[in-house]
Enzyme design. Sequence first.
Site, PDB file in Angstrom:
ATOM      1  N   SER A 117     -27.036  -9.876  24.132  1.00 23.23           N
ATOM      2  CA  SER A 117     -25.852  -9.017  24.120  1.00 23.23           C
ATOM      3  C   SER A 117     -25.553  -8.544  22.709  1.00 23.23           C
ATOM      4  O   SER A 117     -25.829  -9.245  21.725  1.00 23.23           O
ATOM      5  CB  SER A 117     -24.647  -9.800  24.646  1.00 23.23           C
ATOM      6  OG  SER A 117     -23.430  -9.139  24.376  1.00 23.23           O
ATOM      7  N   TYR A 141     -18.629 -16.573  23.742  1.00 21.82           N
ATOM      8  CA  TYR A 141     -19.657 -15.867  24.510  1.00 21.82           C
ATOM      9  C   TYR A 141     -20.749 -15.346  23.582  1.00 21.82           C
ATOM     10  O   TYR A 141     -21.941 -15.572  23.815  1.00 21.82           O
ATOM     11  CB  TYR A 141     -19.042 -14.708  25.300  1.00 21.82           C
ATOM     12  CG  TYR A 141     -20.078 -13.764  25.862  1.00 21.82           C
ATOM     13  CD1 TYR A 141     -20.960 -14.196  26.846  1.00 21.82           C
ATOM     14  CD2 TYR A 141     -20.192 -12.461  25.391  1.00 21.82           C
ATOM     15  CE1 TYR A 141     -21.929 -13.335  27.357  1.00 21.82           C
ATOM     16  CE2 TYR A 141     -21.160 -11.600  25.893  1.00 21.82           C
ATOM     17  CZ  TYR A 141     -22.027 -12.043  26.879  1.00 21.82           C
ATOM     18  OH  TYR A 141     -22.993 -11.203  27.363  1.00 21.82           O
ATOM     19  N   LYS A 145     -24.873 -16.426  23.193  1.00 20.05           N
ATOM     20  CA  LYS A 145     -25.996 -15.494  23.263  1.00 20.05           C
ATOM     21  C   LYS A 145     -26.877 -15.606  22.008  1.00 20.05           C
ATOM     22  O   LYS A 145     -28.107 -15.563  22.096  1.00 20.05           O
ATOM     23  CB  LYS A 145     -25.494 -14.068  23.447  1.00 20.05           C
ATOM     24  CG  LYS A 145     -24.994 -13.770  24.846  1.00 20.05           C
ATOM     25  CD  LYS A 145     -26.103 -13.935  25.874  1.00 20.05           C
ATOM     26  CE  LYS A 145     -25.680 -13.544  27.261  1.00 20.05           C
ATOM     27  NZ  LYS A 145     -26.767 -13.731  28.268  1.00 20.05           N
TER      28      LYS A 145
END
Length: 321
Positions: A117, A141, A145
Amino acid sequence: MTWLITGGAGYIGSHVVKAMTEGGERVVILDDLSTGTKERVPDGIPLEVGTVLDRALLDRVLREHAITGIVHLAGKKQVAESVARPLYYYRENVEGLRNLLAAAVDAGVTRFLFSSSASVYGMPDVDLVTEDTPCQPMSPYGETKLAGEWLVSSVGAAHGLATASLRYFNVAGAATPELADEGVFNLVPMVFERLTAGEAPRVFGDDYATPDGTCVRDYIHVEDIASAHLAAARRLASDPSAALVLNIGRGEGVSVSEMVAVIQDITGIAEPAPVITERRPGDPARVVASAGRIRDELGWAARHDVRAMVTSAWSGWTLRH
């Protein structure tokens, strides 16, 4: 080759399955159906229901289907939720990936494609984000990643896997109305939901250091995301020494206010006007991709513009509502 696609019954995953099967690849889907649905799975494609945290399941699936490559899309992806639940995100996204890689190594899998991402970059102070831009994620988050990329790279180097991590930017659109995003977490469906309910679309902050004060993003059609995965999978299949980290984007920035205006124009719902609310935690001001490296490495480029994304997404929304 036979590819295991984790998360293949979800929004992005189902598009990757479509692109890969139409491209002649053999695929098997693993999905826990927490956000994916069986209806997204094409006829004739094996679906294994379960989580990548289940090692015994992974061992069986990899063995029974003679998996030789993995496309890993399964995971949790909501920035604000990750801020509130970091332990949950690290378990699902990092421990799940570690478990999957361990099973892959033991099963002799030789190709691994990881869906990463743009959140790994955080808030870079550059006009275009290249793959060499320093990574400073702003949310758990994004951290998961980036940790995932490190893990994929290290395991690939240590155990002889060809690997690729694809950093994709803001996804929208649908290949068909049936495959449209069913969640209301991304900007486009969030605005659809508000407009069709007669409510004002919400813009999270208008005091960012951008031309109109709202966040600027690089929006990418989900069909383009899927075609990039197919191109990367083929590269891994042909190049056993591949170790790629690539952006997937269009290289064009669109502000939230501009995107809302496009949505209102295409839906024909001009009122009520958007309202400004507080910033969301973890949202950077501007993140726009440089897409030069993926073009050079894979010969890939995005084909769809913002209006095509919104139009296709609107067709899916109206089908379900």
